[in-house]
Design an enzyme around this catalytic site. Structure first.
Site, PDB file in Angstrom:
ATOM      1  N   CYS A 166       0.752  -1.221  -0.055  1.00  0.00           N
ATOM      2  CA  CYS A 166      -0.072  -0.213  -0.066  1.00  0.00           C
ATOM      3  C   CYS A 166       0.964   1.201  -0.074  1.00  0.00           C
ATOM      4  CB  CYS A 166      -0.908   0.072   1.263  1.00  0.00           C
ATOM      5  SG  CYS A 166      -2.165   1.137   0.922  1.00  0.00           S
TER       6      CYS A 166
ATOM      7  N   GLU B 248     -22.719   7.303   9.127  1.00  0.00           N
ATOM      8  CA  GLU B 248     -23.821   7.186   8.278  1.00  0.00           C
ATOM      9  C   GLU B 248     -23.076   7.159   6.729  1.00  0.00           C
ATOM     10  OE1 GLU B 248     -27.754   9.019  10.440  1.00  0.00           O
ATOM     11  OE2 GLU B 248     -25.656  10.193  10.385  1.00  0.00           O
TER      12      GLU B 248
ATOM     13  N   ASP C 204     -22.405  10.749   6.598  1.00  0.00           N
ATOM     14  CA  ASP C 204     -21.245  11.356   7.256  1.00  0.00           C
ATOM     15  C   ASP C 204     -20.108  11.055   6.165  1.00  0.00           C
ATOM     16  OD1 ASP C 204     -22.676  12.094   9.593  1.00  0.00           O
ATOM     17  OD2 ASP C 204     -22.222   9.806  10.076  1.00  0.00           O
TER      18      ASP C 204
ATOM     19  N   GLU D 138      -9.542   2.263   3.398  1.00  0.00           N
ATOM     20  CA  GLU D 138      -9.652   3.645   2.950  1.00  0.00           C
ATOM     21  C   GLU D 138     -10.535   4.685   4.190  1.00  0.00           C
ATOM     22  OE1 GLU D 138      -8.057   5.158   0.834  1.00  0.00           O
ATOM     23  OE2 GLU D 138      -7.365   3.497  -0.031  1.00  0.00           O
TER      24      GLU D 138
ATOM     25  N   ASP E 241     -28.433  16.954   9.876  1.00  0.00           N
ATOM     26  CA  ASP E 241     -27.918  15.903  10.438  1.00  0.00           C
ATOM     27  C   ASP E 241     -29.166  14.961  10.958  1.00  0.00           C
ATOM     28  OD1 ASP E 241     -26.149  13.799  10.802  1.00  0.00           O
ATOM     29  OD2 ASP E 241     -25.087  14.723  12.764  1.00  0.00           O
TER      30      ASP E 241
ATOM     31  N   HIS F 147      -8.167   5.719   6.840  1.00  0.00           N
ATOM     32  CA  HIS F 147      -7.598   7.040   6.589  1.00  0.00           C
ATOM     33  C   HIS F 147      -8.541   8.255   6.637  1.00  0.00           C
ATOM     34  CE1 HIS F 147      -4.108   5.223   5.039  1.00  0.00           C
ATOM     35  NE2 HIS F 147      -4.629   4.852   3.878  1.00  0.00           N
TER      36      HIS F 147
ATOM     37  N   CYS G  12     -19.868  14.715  14.413  1.00  0.00           N
ATOM     38  CA  CYS G  12     -20.871  14.405  13.470  1.00  0.00           C
ATOM     39  C   CYS G  12     -21.399  12.816  13.669  1.00  0.00           C
ATOM     40  CB  CYS G  12     -20.593  14.662  12.130  1.00  0.00           C
ATOM     41  SG  CYS G  12     -19.557  13.644  11.325  1.00  0.00           S
TER      42      CYS G  12
ATOM     43  N   ASP H 147     -25.057  11.117  16.306  1.00  0.00           N
ATOM     44  CA  ASP H 147     -26.353  10.718  16.302  1.00  0.00           C
ATOM     45  C   ASP H 147     -26.590   9.259  15.840  1.00  0.00           C
ATOM     46  OD1 ASP H 147     -25.261  11.682  13.901  1.00  0.00           O
ATOM     47  OD2 ASP H 147     -27.199  11.663  12.954  1.00  0.00           O
TER      48      ASP H 147
END
Length: 967
Positions: free
Chosen positions: A205, A261, A351, A402, A344, A405, A462, A465
């Site tokens: 990678c 989400e 998200d 990913e 939201d 990251h 964020c 919820d």
């Protein structure tokens, strides 16, 4: 930005080594949605790479007849039996679609939803298809399967991975569990079960260079530098002297459930390749990733959920996807914003967004890139996105990687991780070269630390919820949906089939291909998908072939619970007020089998070593930290051989106060030399709050976190302002040149000098200057002006200067002055007469007032509290005449009797101020209007509403209005 680089072309071997090969029939669109769901379910077991050099894995396959039955007494438990490879595999399965949000939606771009609904999902709701569980009762095994349209998915057992899928002739049939009253069903539907053992080869990678040099004000700062508190409890040696109660913050260092989400986007190449099976395929991939994020090695409660799937059928209506991975990521990040609700609370708000494409992605040097994402952007609506190249079920690894990251995880071989991972292998999800995944600890200590620090520092708000209607993710193992042949087709093309290799069963998938006109076997060093058959009664789980009967040992989730608090660690400072920590682990027990991670406080901290530090030439602790970088600054600025660093306060954002921002003395350039100052460093010169792990927390003037003590105007901690007196004056001057205004003595506190320019003018030809006792200038000397706001550090005292270009030129200092300073005014040209006002506070003399020294004297006590805090009050003290023995006397001279009362709190009280009325909320009929209400200090500063008198609070700051009657 993190590009993901695979192994290149993969590994090849002659076809003569592969034995008999049966080419799988093409497995097309009716299965692809199902496949996508399984692939998503496996994401947490895959990595973002695809080629490496390593030894071959063992792999073989058999045709099997799966047998399904309901477990007696358990309505939701399904038993799957497979006889293969000379053994029986018993899988105990439970429905598992937790990665799908209840309100999950599937949308299309370029075709009407009505015309495509049946094409995309011919089986209707897929949530009931997915199962997970254990194999042959082995608690270390794992299974993820779909039982729709046959058995598909993967499972892992004892070092072997199994992948199962219907044989091509029955690929479109449906296999469902028997009803509770039926004991079993075993329809004559053949499935291909593949078994594989992972070898030692690695997947590579690649990442872009990660800068760790000091960040200038014009640069972009890295967010993934490690914090200062350790992962494990430190030894109690040298812990420092604790002070005050343990400070347990409400939001810092708390393990809270996080819900990611997600919107999954498939471009036209994905829609063309997978057809009607696209939705199921995507969810399969994502369900695998979701299971990785449930593993306790990540040390957080993170749930991946899907709220929306968007399929692009017309290329021109989607983001521009090219072979340039970085450009594609930028295009997708910009494009996806239009599909996200800003609220939201909207069930379809997401998200993060993930784009899946069959386009071959290229990095800056090679086309081995499998994915790309920015680092630490999960709550940034413009940058929380990833691009994944779909090259088969192993794209699930890329997705998990990913997303790591996006959660601020660097690669495990990054220098940030050296102190955590040590001589770490390449067996974790964030490895830049994967040899074999450690399923007992898929996340490295560094990955766990980086995501924990990232969330603790407020970057994941964020995610708090809980989604209202997440889409249910499939519970079937991907190998039960897609056999080895189909997996080869995903990776190497429709003509590729599985190469049986007994030495690589479950661990490495070998597939047919051509090289130089010869038929060869090739691999990208990924295991068979979990659930692929690897023998009679066995299948692949996590690269190992395991018995299906062992499923019961790890099918039941075990929720984690906190262990005891550890010892207090070392104090961050030896004096002047430091911080120390204690930690606890979620290990009593450790969560298993998808059980919940512990919630609540994971770290406590408190103040320690609050004693004054020895005098260090008047230098502040922040000055010492800046100067520590002098010896490392070898680069020249101008004609200077080295750089001397001094703290910078002016112009630094409040959220950056706990970064070590230093200015090059005499040059003006400033840099962030460290992302965090040492714990216990004051946040600013005019505040007693201190920095804890890069965040400013409240502390008292006694250097104790959460203490309410404050300095009074005399500079006394916890004082009442009675030990000093205010000295003020106003000066005007008309002569050109430098002129003294006032010499402020050592010990003065709360210094303020104000020079107001005439109305409508930014400068009247006069400027403030400061001269030290030795005659050298500290500010605006030698007819050289400092036009911008700056902080002047002199003998341990910080003087804040507004800059000569400000409408109100001002000098302020709050801590006691160490040496006297002379305030001057510089007059140039035909300057208007300036008006300069100064104030400061000095300690009162405490000599007794003697009337008759040899016989009696007036004895005074300390002043009592002021009757008011503002607006002019009174203070009283006891004044008595006593003789030399301390007895009451009457011989004291009344004409020199000290006053027993005095006015105090002479500053005006905070006052309420209302703004102008807003327009009426309606153009006709009865609406409402409102106006702002502020609490202002005597100098116009905005205070909290609690500072103003509630009895004087205006009552009419919202009222009804009628502009006109509605017709």
């Amino acid at each position: 930005m993190q590009p993901e680089v695979p192994l290149g072309s993969g590994k090849l071997k002659p076809c003569s080594d592969m034995g008999d090969i049966q080419r799988a029939a093409k497995f097309r669109s009716s299965q692809s949605a199902h496949m996508l769901l399984l692939l998503l379910a496996s994401i947490t077991m895959l990595l973002c790479v695809r080629g490496a050099h390593g030894r071959p894995t063992e792999e073989d396959e058999e045709l099997v007849l799966p047998s399904l039955e309901r477990a007696r007494g358990h309505d939701s438990t399904t038993l799957l039996r497979l006889d293969a490879f000379g053994q029986q595999l018993h899988l105990k399965l439970q429905p598992d679609s937790g990665f799908l949000a209840p309100g999950f939606t599937l949308q299309t771009v370029g075709r009407s939803p009505g015309s495509e609904a049946q094409h995309l999902d011919p089986t209707g709701d897929l949530a009931h298809c997915f199962y997970s569980g254990t194999v042959n009762g082995d608690p270390s095994s794992a299974a993820a399967l779909s039982l729709c349209e046959g058995v598909r998915g993967a499972f892992y057992l004892q070092g072997e991975e199994f992948f199962i899928q219907p044989a091509p002739a029955v690929a479109t049939e449906r296999l469902v569990p028997a009803e509770p009253k039926e004991e079993s069903i075993a329809p004559p539907r053949f499935h291909i079960l593949r078994r594989r053992r992972r070898g030692s080869g690695g997947a590579k990678c690649g990442v872009m260079d990660e800068e760790t040099l000091p960040t200038s004000n014009s640069g972009r700062e890295s967010q993934n530098t490690p914090d200062q508190w350790p992962l494990r409890n430190p030894t109690p040696q040298g812990a420092g002297k604790p002070t005050g109660p343990g400070s347990i913050r409400k939001k810092r260092f708390v393990s809270s459930p996080r819900y990611v989400e997600t919107m999954l986007v498939a471009d036209q190449s994905m829609a063309d390749f997978h057809g009607s099976g696209l939705k199921h395929y995507l969810l399969t991939l994502f369900s695998v990733a979701a299971r990785f994020y449930k593993h306790p090695s990540i040390r957080n409660s993170i749930s991946l959920v899907v709220v929306k799937i968007l399929v692009i059928y017309e290329e021109q209506k989607g983001p521009e996807v090219t072979s340039n991975a970085a450009l594609t990521l930028r295009n997708f990040c910009s494009w996806q914003k239009q599909h996200n609700s800003p609220s939201d609370r909207d069930p379809e708000h997401y998200d993060t967004a993930i784009l899946f494409t069959r386009q071959d992605l290229c990095g800056s040097h090679t086309c081995d890139t499998l994915g790309m994402a920015d680092v630490g952007t999960v709550c940034d609506p413009s940058r929380s996105c990833s691009v994944i190249e779909d090259d088969g079920l192993q794209a699930a690894f890329t997705t998990a990687h990913e997303l790591g990251h996006v959660f601020n995880m660097p690669h495990d071989d990054a220098k940030h991780c050296a102190s955590f991972n040590g001589v770490s292998g390449d067996s974790h999800l964030m490895a830049s070269m994967l040899s074999s995944l450690d399923h007992s600890q898929p996340w490295s200590p560094c990955s766990a630390y980086m995501v924990t620090s990232f969330l603790d520092n407020g970057h994941g708000e964020c995610l708090m919820d809980k989604p209202q209607n997440p889409i249910k993710l499939p519970s079937d193992l991907p190998g039960t949906l897609y056999d080895a042949n189909r997996q080869c087709q995903f990776t190497f093309g429709e003509e590729s089939t599985h190469c049986p290799d007994a030495a690589s069963t479950c661990s490495t998938l070998w597939c047919t291909g051509t090289s130089g006109g010869l038929l060869v076997c090739q691999t990208k060093h990924f295991p068979w998908a979990d659930g692929t058959s690897c023998g009679e009664g066995k299948w692949c789980v996590s690269g190992k072939c395991v018995n299906k009967t062992d499923m019961k040992h790890f099918a039941t989730p075990v929720h984690g619970s906190w262990g005891p608090w550890g010892p207090w660690g070392d104090c961050s400072r030896t004096c002047g007020g430091g911080v120390q920590y204690t930690m606890r682990e979620c290990d009593n027990p450790v969560p298993k089998n998808g059980g919940k991670y512990c919630e609540g406080k994971r770290v406590r901290y408190r103040s320690c070593n609050i004693e004054d530090c020895p005098d260090n030439n008047g230098k502040t602790f922040r000055e010492e930290q800046c100067e520590a970088h002098n010896e490392f600054s070898k680069a020249s600025f101008g004609n200077e051989p080295t750089v001397e660093w001094t703290p910078k306060y002016a112009g630094v954002s409040p959220k950056d106060r706990c970064k070590l921002t230093c200015e090059a003395k005499g040059i003006g350039y400033f840099f962030v030399l460290q992302p965090k100052v040492v714990d216990g460093t004051p946040c600013s010169p005019d505040s007693t709050s201190v920095c804890v792990q890069g965040q400013c927390v409240k502390a008292g003037c006694d250097r104790i976190i959460d203490s309410k003590k404050k300095f009074d105007k005399c500079g006394v901690c916890g004082g009442n302002g009675s030990t000093c007196k205010k000295i003020s004056g106003t000066v005007t001057s008309t002569r050109p040149g430098y002129h003294d205004i006032v010499t402020i003595p050592a010990g003065a506190t709360n210094i303020e000098v104000k020079h107001r320019n005439p109305r409508g003018s930014r400068n009247n030809g006069s400027f403030l200057a400061i001269r030290a006792a030795d005659g050298t200038y500290i500010l605006n000397g030698n007819f050289t002006l400092s036009t911008l706001e700056q902080d002047l550090t002199y003998k341990g005292t910080v003087l804040r200067y507004s800059g000569s270009s400000a409408a109100l030129e001002r000098i302020r200092s709050f801590s006691p002055l160490k040496e006297p300073l002379t305030i001057q005014v510089l007059m140039v040209g035909h300057a208007l007469r300036p008006k300069i006002k100064y104030t400061y506070f000095m300690k009162k003399k405490t000599e007794p007032f003697n009337a008759i020294p040899t016989f009696s004297e007036w004895v005074i006590e300390e002043w009592g509290e002021c009757s008011k805090t503002c607006g002019s009050g009174w203070q009283r003290r006891v004044v008595e005449c006593r003789d030399i023995n301390g007895h009451p006397a009457s011989e004291c001279a009344k004409e020199v009797k000290p006053a027993s009362t005095r006015p105090c709190a002479d500053l005006p009280c905070p006052r309420w101020q209302v703004g102008d009325w807003s327009p009426c909320s309606k153009t006709c009929g009865k609406g409402y209007k409102k106006r702002t209400l502020k609490c202002l200090s005597h100098d116009g500063g905005v205070l909290s509403n609690e500072s103003c008198d509630p009895l004087k609070k205006p009552k009419h700051y919202i009222d009804f209005c009628i502009l006109t009657q509605c017709s």
